[in-house]
Motif scaffolding. Structure first.
Motif, PDB file in Angstrom:
ATOM      1  N   PRO A  36      34.076 -26.609   1.046  1.00 27.17           N
ATOM      2  CA  PRO A  36      34.540 -25.279   1.454  1.00 27.17           C
ATOM      3  C   PRO A  36      33.416 -24.389   1.953  1.00 27.17           C
ATOM      4  O   PRO A  36      32.241 -24.600   1.658  1.00 27.17           O
ATOM      5  N   GLY A  37      33.817 -23.371   2.688  1.00 28.89           N
ATOM      6  CA  GLY A  37      32.878 -22.361   3.155  1.00 28.89           C
ATOM      7  C   GLY A  37      32.897 -22.210   4.664  1.00 28.89           C
ATOM      8  O   GLY A  37      33.332 -23.101   5.394  1.00 28.89           O
ATOM      9  N   PRO A  38      32.418 -21.070   5.152  1.00 31.33           N
ATOM     10  CA  PRO A  38      32.366 -20.840   6.599  1.00 31.33           C
ATOM     11  C   PRO A  38      31.118 -21.471   7.208  1.00 31.33           C
ATOM     12  O   PRO A  38      30.109 -21.659   6.542  1.00 31.33           O
ATOM     13  N   PHE A  39      31.202 -21.816   8.491  1.00 27.87           N
ATOM     14  CA  PHE A  39      30.008 -22.189   9.240  1.00 27.87           C
ATOM     15  C   PHE A  39      30.227 -21.848  10.706  1.00 27.87           C
ATOM     16  O   PHE A  39      31.358 -21.683  11.177  1.00 27.87           O
ATOM     17  N   SER A  40      29.140 -21.732  11.416  1.00 25.37           N
ATOM     18  CA  SER A  40      29.205 -21.371  12.836  1.00 25.37           C
ATOM     19  C   SER A  40      28.129 -22.120  13.595  1.00 25.37           C
ATOM     20  O   SER A  40      27.087 -22.498  13.060  1.00 25.37           O
ATOM     21  N   LEU A  41      28.395 -22.348  14.873  1.00 30.21           N
ATOM     22  CA  LEU A  41      27.456 -22.995  15.773  1.00 30.21           C
ATOM     23  C   LEU A  41      27.468 -22.263  17.104  1.00 30.21           C
ATOM     24  O   LEU A  41      28.533 -21.844  17.569  1.00 30.21           O
ATOM     25  N   THR A  42      26.303 -22.136  17.702  1.00 31.95           N
ATOM     26  CA  THR A  42      26.190 -21.509  19.018  1.00 31.95           C
ATOM     27  C   THR A  42      25.344 -22.399  19.911  1.00 31.95           C
ATOM     28  O   THR A  42      24.254 -22.825  19.517  1.00 31.95           O
ATOM     29  N   TYR A  43      25.882 -22.701  21.096  1.00 29.00           N
ATOM     30  CA  TYR A  43      25.201 -23.536  22.071  1.00 29.00           C
ATOM     31  C   TYR A  43      24.927 -22.712  23.329  1.00 29.00           C
ATOM     32  O   TYR A  43      25.427 -21.592  23.461  1.00 29.00           O
ATOM     33  N   PRO A  44      24.189 -23.238  24.273  1.00 31.19           N
ATOM     34  CA  PRO A  44      23.979 -22.493  25.519  1.00 31.19           C
ATOM     35  C   PRO A  44      25.269 -22.402  26.325  1.00 31.19           C
ATOM     36  O   PRO A  44      26.267 -23.058  26.002  1.00 31.19           O
ATOM     37  N   HIS A  45      25.241 -21.580  27.352  1.00 31.35           N
ATOM     38  CA  HIS A  45      26.375 -21.424  28.282  1.00 31.35           C
ATOM     39  C   HIS A  45      27.605 -20.861  27.594  1.00 31.35           C
ATOM     40  O   HIS A  45      28.742 -21.229  27.908  1.00 31.35           O
ATOM     41  N   ASN A  46      27.370 -19.983  26.577  1.00 35.33           N
ATOM     42  CA  ASN A  46      28.457 -19.269  25.902  1.00 35.33           C
ATOM     43  C   ASN A  46      29.427 -20.194  25.180  1.00 35.33           C
ATOM     44  O   ASN A  46      30.624 -19.892  25.076  1.00 35.33           O
ATOM     45  N   VAL A  47      28.954 -21.302  24.669  1.00 35.78           N
ATOM     46  CA  VAL A  47      29.782 -22.214  23.888  1.00 35.78           C
ATOM     47  C   VAL A  47      29.562 -21.916  22.403  1.00 35.78           C
ATOM     48  O   VAL A  47      28.428 -21.923  21.926  1.00 35.78           O
ATOM     49  N   THR A  48      30.645 -21.626  21.670  1.00 39.85           N
ATOM     50  CA  THR A  48      30.533 -21.298  20.248  1.00 39.85           C
ATOM     51  C   THR A  48      31.613 -22.005  19.443  1.00 39.85           C
ATOM     52  O   THR A  48      32.690 -22.317  19.955  1.00 39.85           O
ATOM     53  N   VAL A  49      31.326 -22.251  18.185  1.00 37.81           N
ATOM     54  CA  VAL A  49      32.288 -22.794  17.226  1.00 37.81           C
ATOM     55  C   VAL A  49      32.190 -21.953  15.964  1.00 37.81           C
ATOM     56  O   VAL A  49      31.096 -21.724  15.448  1.00 37.81           O
ATOM     57  N   ARG A  50      33.308 -21.457  15.476  1.00 37.71           N
ATOM     58  CA  ARG A  50      33.379 -20.680  14.240  1.00 37.71           C
ATOM     59  C   ARG A  50      34.469 -21.311  13.374  1.00 37.71           C
ATOM     60  O   ARG A  50      35.614 -21.445  13.811  1.00 37.71           O
ATOM     61  N   ALA A  51      34.135 -21.728  12.166  1.00 39.60           N
ATOM     62  CA  ALA A  51      35.107 -22.419  11.314  1.00 39.60           C
ATOM     63  C   ALA A  51      34.984 -21.949   9.875  1.00 39.60           C
ATOM     64  O   ALA A  51      33.914 -21.523   9.429  1.00 39.60           O
ATOM     65  N   ASN A  52      36.097 -22.029   9.157  1.00 35.76           N
ATOM     66  CA  ASN A  52      36.133 -21.682   7.744  1.00 35.76           C
ATOM     67  C   ASN A  52      37.018 -22.690   7.019  1.00 35.76           C
ATOM     68  O   ASN A  52      38.080 -23.074   7.538  1.00 35.76           O
ATOM     69  N   ILE A  53      36.601 -23.136   5.863  1.00 38.34           N
ATOM     70  CA  ILE A  53      37.341 -24.143   5.106  1.00 38.34           C
ATOM     71  C   ILE A  53      37.493 -23.655   3.670  1.00 38.34           C
ATOM     72  O   ILE A  53      36.535 -23.179   3.056  1.00 38.34           O
ATOM     73  N   ALA A  54      38.705 -23.748   3.142  1.00 40.36           N
ATOM     74  CA  ALA A  54      38.973 -23.375   1.746  1.00 40.36           C
ATOM     75  C   ALA A  54      39.659 -24.531   1.040  1.00 40.36           C
ATOM     76  O   ALA A  54      40.505 -25.214   1.631  1.00 40.36           O
ATOM     77  N   CYS A  55      39.321 -24.775  -0.184  1.00 42.39           N
ATOM     78  CA  CYS A  55      39.911 -25.842  -0.984  1.00 42.39           C
ATOM     79  C   CYS A  55      40.459 -25.257  -2.293  1.00 42.39           C
ATOM     80  O   CYS A  55      39.881 -24.324  -2.849  1.00 42.39           O
ATOM     81  N   CYS A  56      41.556 -25.822  -2.784  1.00 46.66           N
ATOM     82  CA  CYS A  56      42.132 -25.381  -4.064  1.00 46.66           C
ATOM     83  C   CYS A  56      42.910 -26.536  -4.663  1.00 46.66           C
ATOM     84  O   CYS A  56      43.123 -27.555  -3.996  1.00 46.66           O
ATOM     85  N   ASP A  57      43.362 -26.416  -5.897  1.00 48.52           N
ATOM     86  CA  ASP A  57      43.932 -27.585  -6.578  1.00 48.52           C
ATOM     87  C   ASP A  57      45.173 -27.271  -7.412  1.00 48.52           C
ATOM     88  O   ASP A  57      45.438 -27.929  -8.419  1.00 48.52           O
ATOM     89  N   THR A  58      45.965 -26.268  -6.981  1.00 49.34           N
ATOM     90  CA  THR A  58      47.244 -26.003  -7.640  1.00 49.34           C
ATOM     91  C   THR A  58      48.354 -26.037  -6.596  1.00 49.34           C
ATOM     92  O   THR A  58      48.105 -25.892  -5.392  1.00 49.34           O
TER      93      THR A  58
END
Length: 349
Positions: A36-58
Motif C-alpha cells: 500500500p501507499g502512494p507513488f508518483s513518476l515523472t518522465y520527460p515530455h510531460n509524461v507522468t504517472v500518479r498512483a495510490n494503493i490501499a489494502c485491507c482485510d475485512t
C-alpha cells in the motif's frame, strides 16, 4: 462472503503527451502482492504517472475511493537522466536531464505493460517487485511489474581512443556490475584502439588483462575491469604490454580476415614471448559498438586465427561472450591450452 485475502484498491492517473486517463480497480489479492501507499513518476515530455494503493482485510472494506497523489512543482535539488519510449513502433525521445520536484528524489528504471518500457525517471516511491508478479487488474499488473529502486549507476561511453568519459546512467536490475574495457588491435598495416564503459551482468564480467599474438604481426591487447559501486568505472585502465623475450613455447599460427570472404594466410611457426604461453585458436565475429550512439555504425571484426596468448585469453569461449554493452563476441570455435615447448607437442606443459 469475501475470500479471506486482503483487498487491493488501486486508484491511478496516467498522463502521456497530449493524452491522459484515469483508472480505479478493486479486487481480492494475495497479501504478499499488495504493497500500500502512494507513488508518483515523472518522465520527460510531460509524461507522468500518479498512483495510490490501499489494502485491507475485512468484508467490503475496499468500498469508497482513495485520492490520486499530487506532486509539488518545487525542485528538490535532485536530477535524473531520463527518456521515454512508447508505442508499437518504439519511437525514442532524446535523453535529457530531468530536474526532480517534490518528494520525487529517486531515479527509477521501469519495465512494464501498457506500452511502457525502459523508463529512467524520478520517483518518490521505490518498490521492488518480481517481474512475474500478477494481480487481477491491468494497472495492478503494471504496478507489480515495475522493477524500481536504488539501481547501480555506471559511467557509459565508447571511444576510438584508449580513454573515454560519459554520463552516469542507471543500470537494469540484472546489471549489477560496472565494466571498463580497453583494447588495442594491430592488424598488419592497420591499428586502432577502443575503450568502452557500461553496465553489465556480473556473470559476464571476467576481469583482467589478456593478449594475443598471431602471424603476420597481428596483435590484440585487452584489459577488463569490473566494480560494483556508483560511478566506479570512471577513469582509465592501461592496455597490457607483452615482453619480447621468448618463453620457450611456440605455436603453429595463421590469421584469416575479411567480410566478403576469408583472406587465406600461410601457416607459420610462431615463437611465443613474455606471458603468452598458451595456444589460442578462435573463429567468429567481434562487434565493437564504437560509434553507433553518434550514428556512425559498428565495427565488426570477422576472423579465424591461431597463435600465442596469455592465460587470460582463455576467457574466450564458443558461442556468445559479452564484454560490455555493445561489445559481443560470437565464436563458432574457441580453443585455449598450454602451448608446446620447442620440440614438444601441442598441449604439452
Amino acid at each position: 462472503m469475501w475470500v479471506a485475502l486482503p483487498l487491493c484498491l488501486l486508484s491511478a492517473l496516467l498522463a502521456t503527451e497530449g493524452n491522459s486517463f484515469s483508472y480505479t480497480g478493486k479486487s481480492c489479492l494475495e497479501p504478499e502482492n499488495c504493497e500500500p501507499g502512494p507513488f508518483s513518476l515523472t518522465y520527460p515530455h510531460n509524461v507522468t504517472v500518479r498512483a495510490n494503493i490501499a489494502c485491507c482485510d475485512t468484508d467490503g472494506c475496499n468500498a469508497g475511493a482513495i485520492p490520486v497523489p499530487t506532486v509539488s512543482s518545487v525542485p528538490n535539488g535532485r536530477q535524473c537522466l531520463s527518456f521515454f519510449k512508447s508505442g508499437a513502433d518504439h519511437w525514442q525521445k532524446k535523453k535529457e536531464l530531468l530536474a526532480c520536484t517534490g518528494a520525487e528524489d529517486h531515479c527509477v528504471e521501469d519495465y512494464g505493460v501498457l506500452t511502457l518500457a525502459c523508463l529512467p525517471a524520478c520517483s518518490g516511491h521505490c518498490r521492488k517487485c518480481p517481474a512475474t508478479m500478477w494481480a487481477p487488474q491491468p494497472l495492478c499488473l503494471l504496478s507489480a511489474q515495475l522493477v524500481t529502486g536504488d539501481t547501480l549507476q555506471c559511467e557509459v561511453c565508447a571511444s576510438e581512443e584508449q580513454s573515454c568519459s560519459g554520463p552516469l546512467q542507471p543500470c537494469a536490475p540484472s546489471e549489477g556490475t560496472c565494466v571498463t574495457v580497453v583494447a588495442e588491435f594491430r592488424l598488419e598495416r592497420n591499428s586502432f584502439s577502443y575503450m568502452g564503459k557500461s553496465c553489465l551482468e556480473p556473470k559476464n564480467c571476467e576481469p583482467g588483462p589478456f593478449s594475443l599474438t598471431y602471424a603476420h604481426n597481428v596483435t590484440v591487447r585487452v584489459n577488463i575491469a569490473c566494480c560494483d559501486t556508483d560511478g566506479c568505472n570512471a577513469g582509465a585502465i592501461p592496455v597490457p604490454s607483452v615482453s619480447s623475450v621468448p618463453n620457450g613455447r611456440q605455436c603453429p599460427s595463421f590469421f584469416k580476415m575479411g567480410a566478403d570472404g576469408w583472406q587465406e594466410k600461410e601457416k607459420e611457426l610462431l615463437v611465443c614471448t613474455g606471458a603468452e604461453d598458451h595456444y589460442v585458436e578462435e573463429s567468429g565475429i567481434l562487434t565493437l559498438d564504437k560509434f553507433s550512439r553518434w550514428g556512425r555504425g559498428d565495427i565488426k571484426l570477422r576472423m579465424t586465427a591461431a597463435g600465442c596468448g596469455s592465460p587470460g585469453a582463455c576467457v574466450k569461449r564458443a558461442l556468445v561472450k559479452k564484454y560490455a554493452q555493445g561489445v559481443p563476441e560470437i565464436l563458432s570455435q574457441a580453443k585455449c591450452y598450454p602451448a608446446p615447448r620447442a620440440g614438444g607437442g601441442i598441449g604439452e606443459p
